[in-house]
Design an enzyme around this catalytic site. Sequence first.
Site, PDB file in Angstrom:
ATOM      1  CE  LYS A   1      -2.956   0.637   3.488  1.00 23.51           C
ATOM      2  NZ  LYS A   1      -3.136   2.035   4.271  1.00 23.51           N
TER       3      LYS A   1
ATOM      4  CD  GLN B   1       0.213   8.301   7.077  1.00 31.86           C
ATOM      5  OE1 GLN B   1      -0.096   9.019   7.826  1.00 31.86           O
ATOM      6  NE2 GLN B   1      -0.210   7.177   6.725  1.00 31.86           N
TER       7      GLN B   1
ATOM      8  CG  ASP C   1       0.703   0.213   9.397  1.00 36.32           C
ATOM      9  OD1 ASP C   1       0.216   1.154  10.188  1.00 36.32           O
ATOM     10  OD2 ASP C   1       1.207   0.420   8.210  1.00 36.32           O
TER      11      ASP C   1
ATOM     12  NE  ARG D   1      -5.147   0.401  13.011  1.00 40.68           N
ATOM     13  CZ  ARG D   1      -4.430   0.224  12.018  1.00 40.68           C
ATOM     14  NH1 ARG D   1      -2.990   0.301  11.947  1.00 40.68           N
ATOM     15  NH2 ARG D   1      -4.847   0.356  10.705  1.00 40.68           N
TER      16      ARG D   1
END
Length: 431
Positions: A19, A168, A316, A347
Amino acid sequence: MKKNEFSIPSKEIEVPGDKSLSHRFVIFASMAKGVSISTGFLEAEDPLHTMKCFQSLGVRFEKISQGSYRVESPGVAGLKSPLEELDFGNGGTGIRLSCGFLSGLPGMEAVLTGDASLRKRPMDRIIKPLNSLGANVTSIPEDGRAPLRVVGQKLTKGKYSSPISSAQVKSCLMFAAMASQVGLDYEEPEISRNHTENMMQFLGGKINYQSSTRFVMEPPYDFKGAEFHIPGDISSAAFFIVLGLLGREDSVLRINKIGLNPSRIGILEVLKNMNARIEITNKRKECGEEIGDIIVRGSHLKKWEIPASLIPSIIDEIPILTILGMFSEGGFCIRNAEELRAKESDRIHSMVVNLKKLGVPVVEYEDGYEFEEIPGELQENVQIETFMDHRIAMSFSILAYASGIKINIDDTSWVETSFPGFFEILDGISK
Ligand code: S3P
């Protein structure tokens, strides 16, 4: 905790494309004048949203076959402002990287938004550093969240020392600097995934490393179209690695053609230390990224204290590692992971709420959670809440398979954001 008795009979699988690399392919191919080609592009909702956004800037994307796209770009100077809002769906990577890129393009005007989960996520982590380089990015609701208004500017050469290890944030600033053809001196506490650096260097860009966590990049960033081969996503493979480990001792599962970028393989380190029988074979390098095949065998797992330095490279995979921890001798503990609260869902909250529903006595911390070895059975027929988060949906699907208990998951459609075909692979795994 007791496993469901299942065996995986020497099965070989592949998982869809990475991804992170797929998002970056869209942006680099849009920046590079001429024609670029992909293989292995992840045709899931998140990267397809990013592709659609760049289509509305004037880049042409043509599908050749599954995962293979031909991209024709007029180059950075030829990109035009979109007529409508850019919708990045559920994708934090898409919106943050694109925001950086667009903010460094003088003349560009755009509004960037996404779904309800994305509009809850923190964007001030990119707004502040971008604006310190001369960008004009604002949160329209004025709460540091999307929708974001971008008025592109010629940015100034800059320096940023990030308080968090976030690829990011790093990539957002790198794309901003590339769009504006200015230098960037960037530092982070621990190395976060370095795909942007790798793709940039694959296209001929130069990066000078001051240390493993600090680099300086300088223009020119004049990229030409190229061919990118995108390997399978280790974060998607992780669900099946865990399933393979939870199979009977005679289980063998081979997962082919997986990206093994050193900044992404913290999971392998954790698993080895948890006593997992796991082997990497057929190692090679393509388009600046390491690739290999992973062979997993049914294992007896034990608890391991995960060091803080590994968190960025397993960020992740923590939900699925937690599921593995439910079957491990000694239980499971994750700390130093407050970044989990800024993902597709919080999360820490998502895992704790659902574990409690299953009857697991879990202790929540601001930066993680912990539970002891689970002696008995889980509560059956529980309704798992996914909180608009694909990795929560997939983690509890693996739990249902591996424990053999009936679990209801409120909305599995979120899986489509990153892993189309997940349930088909799961259904075929021990056939
Ligand atoms: C990503 C970086 C990570 C990761 C996300 C993808 C990327 O986020 O959680 O799924 O492609 O750069 P942070 O860099 O914000 O930790």
